[in-house]
Design an enzyme around this catalytic site. Structure first.
Site, short mmCIF file in Angstrom:
data_model
loop_
_atom_site.label_atom_id
_atom_site.label_comp_id
_atom_site.label_asym_id
_atom_site.label_seq_id
_atom_site.Cartn_x
_atom_site.Cartn_y
_atom_site.Cartn_z
CB ILE A 1 -1.15 -0.05 1.49
CG1 ILE A 1 -1.76 -1.14 1.28
CG2 ILE A 1 -1.96 1.17 1.19
CD1 ILE A 1 -2.81 -1.29 2.43
N GLY A 2 2.15 1.25 0.87
CA GLY A 2 2.94 2.20 0.96
C GLY A 2 3.23 2.86 -0.42
CG ASP B 1 9.37 -0.13 5.82
OD1 ASP B 1 9.49 -0.99 6.82
OD2 ASP B 1 8.24 -0.07 4.98
NE ARG C 1 -10.41 -6.19 7.05
CZ ARG C 1 -11.40 -6.68 6.30
NH1 ARG C 1 -12.22 -7.38 6.79
NH2 ARG C 1 -11.48 -6.34 5.06
CG ASN D 1 -6.90 -4.47 8.74
OD1 ASN D 1 -7.96 -3.48 9.03
ND2 ASN D 1 -6.65 -4.81 7.20
NE ARG E 1 -12.28 -3.91 -1.16
CZ ARG E 1 -11.30 -4.28 -0.04
NH1 ARG E 1 -11.83 -4.32 1.14
NH2 ARG E 1 -10.12 -4.57 -0.36
CG HIS F 1 -11.88 -2.27 7.56
ND1 HIS F 1 -12.57 -2.36 6.41
CD2 HIS F 1 -10.51 -2.83 7.36
CE1 HIS F 1 -11.58 -2.81 5.40
NE2 HIS F 1 -10.53 -3.05 6.02
N1 NAD Z 1 -7.73 -0.23 6.34
C1 NAD Z 1 -8.07 -1.00 5.25
O1 NAD Z 1 -8.96 -0.85 4.57
C2 NAD Z 1 -6.97 -2.06 4.84
C3 NAD Z 1 -6.56 -2.53 3.40
C4 NAD Z 1 -6.01 -3.29 3.14
C5 NAD Z 1 -4.68 -3.58 4.12
N2 NAD Z 1 -4.73 -2.95 5.04
C6 NAD Z 1 -3.68 -3.34 5.99
O2 NAD Z 1 -2.69 -2.29 5.82
C7 NAD Z 1 -1.44 -3.00 6.33
C8 NAD Z 1 -0.31 -2.86 5.23
O3 NAD Z 1 -0.67 -3.71 4.26
P1 NAD Z 1 0.51 -3.84 2.88
O4 NAD Z 1 -0.18 -4.82 2.10
O5 NAD Z 1 1.06 -2.71 2.60
O6 NAD Z 1 1.63 -4.77 3.95
P2 NAD Z 1 3.22 -4.71 3.49
O7 NAD Z 1 3.52 -5.89 4.44
O8 NAD Z 1 3.30 -4.73 2.04
O9 NAD Z 1 3.92 -3.24 3.97
C9 NAD Z 1 3.75 -3.22 5.46
C10 NAD Z 1 5.30 -2.46 5.59
O10 NAD Z 1 5.25 -1.89 6.98
C11 NAD Z 1 6.76 -2.13 7.31
N3 NAD Z 1 6.88 -1.97 8.76
C12 NAD Z 1 6.64 -2.86 9.55
N4 NAD Z 1 7.06 -2.42 10.82
C13 NAD Z 1 7.30 -1.20 10.64
C14 NAD Z 1 7.64 -0.09 11.73
N5 NAD Z 1 7.82 -0.44 12.84
N6 NAD Z 1 7.70 1.09 11.02
C15 NAD Z 1 7.55 1.52 9.81
N7 NAD Z 1 7.11 0.45 8.86
C16 NAD Z 1 7.21 -0.74 9.41
C17 NAD Z 1 7.18 -3.35 6.60
O11 NAD Z 1 8.49 -3.28 6.46
C18 NAD Z 1 6.37 -3.37 5.36
O12 NAD Z 1 7.27 -2.65 4.43
C19 NAD Z 1 -1.60 -4.25 6.78
O13 NAD Z 1 -1.89 -4.33 8.17
C20 NAD Z 1 -2.95 -4.41 6.19
O14 NAD Z 1 -3.89 -5.51 6.81
C21 NAD Z 1 -5.72 -2.29 5.54
#
Ligand code: NAD
Length: 311
Positions: free
Chosen positions: A14-15, A34, A91, A123, A154, A178
């Protein structure tokens, strides 16, 4: 005039998309933060996006870092730090890991970017945004969770697909937590001003509501290793843009309720107005009995997860 600074905490799936969209919309200079182990990856993403700039001609900077000091004076912070779901996980299974991460992140954001508008994405969303709020001590208008914007997209997508009509003309919203108990507000859904009940059979509408509730899981199963990222990124950017450009968009978001909808002290998806003061308003709707029951069910689920944070 100085540019806005957008801090992306977490530079994963997502980032990376947040970084691309934030720069393409010229929201401001972007810093991706990160952990040190991921520094090469995020510096690479930043450089790659930087080299896209000449195609679009947008003049914003983007960089990657693992130094918390680079969070300094961010105007908007979007947090995706943590781990995503794998097939078979819900989640809530992410809580024990993501709670530790959000506590660290909240302390750093408080120290370096105390005036930022913070959008939490990680999440389990309703508990993680609650934890950020508790640990950081930020005011309630400056902390919000992204979920309703995505769940609503969605719902809109499935309604448009069903009718073959333009997604542009679909209006609807999803409230509540959520999770699988979220509340797609069928009564308020319309296409071009026509209630969807006039356009789609009751049976199909029930199936669409069900698919909306489980849309995140559908993607987790398809991906096999991780969760959705394009639409979640676009949804968080919509919220950031409304804040930075004072657009006063009405977007369902996880906001702190203090009496609204009879809910006190919990973040849950409600219709909010986002402008330059952050969450400027929660709009209270007159819910019917069925909607009230559904909102109570989703609140029950949120309370259960929040209780597990120990905060
Ligand atoms: N709210 C929503 O609607 C929604 C939708 C989809 C996903 N999500 C959630 O978003 C989050 C991220 O998803 P993603 O697919 O990007 O995951 P991802 O694993 O691709 O990315 C997560 C990143 O967080 C980094 N990270 C871990 N610890 C950290 C810290 N202390 N400081 C900074 N960075 C750190 C990791 O190194 C990684 O690069 C998950 O928890 C996922 O469940 C939420």
């Amino acid at each position: 005039m100085s540019k806005n600074k957008i801090l992306l905490v977490g530079g994963g799936q997502i980032g990376g998309n947040l970084a691309l969209l934030a720069t393409q919309k010229e929201l401001g200079d972007v810093v991706i933060y990160d952990i040190p182990q991921a520094e090469g990856m995020i510096k690479g993403k930043a450089l790659d996006i930087l080299q896209l700039r000449p195609h679009d001609g947008y003049d914003v900077d983007i960089s990657g870092t693992s130094n918390p000091r680079d969070m300094k004076d961010a105007d908007v912070v979007i947090i995706t730090a943590g781990i995503p779901r794998k097939p078979g996980m819900n989640r809530e299974d992410l809580l024990s890991i993501n709670i530790k991460i959000i506590s660290d992140v909240a302390k750093n954001v408080k120290k370096y970017a105390p005036d930022a508008f913070v959008i939490v994405v990680s999440n389990p969303l309703d508990a993680i945004v609650y934890s950020f709020f508790k640990v950081s001590g930020f005011s309630k208008n400056k902390v919000v969770g992204m979920a309703g914007a995505l769940d609503t997209c969605r719902f809109k997508t499935f309604l448009a697909k069903e009718t073959g009509l333009s997604v542009q003309d679909v209006q609807c919203m999803v409230l509540g937590g959520h999770g699988d108990t979220m509340v797609p507000m069928l009564r308020l859904a319309s296409i071009g001003g026509i209630p969807v009940t006039e356009l789609i059979s009751k049976k199909r509408l029930n199936e669409i509501v069900h698919r909306t509730r489980f849309a995140g899981g559908e993607l987790v199963n398809l991906f096999g290793n991780g969760s959705a990222y394009y639409a979640p990124a676009a949804s968080a950017i919509e919220m950031a843009e409304s804040y930075l450009r004072d657009k006063k968009r009405l977007i369902p978001c996880a906001a702190l309720c203090e009496g609204e909808y009879g809910i006190d002290g919990y973040f849950i998806g409600v219709p909010t107005v986002i402008g330059s003061n952050g969450i400027e308003k929660i709009i209270e709707l007159d819910l019917n009995d069925e909607e009230k029951t559904q909102l109570n069910e989703t609140l029950h689920a949120v309370k259960k997860t929040v209780a597990e944070t120990g905060l």
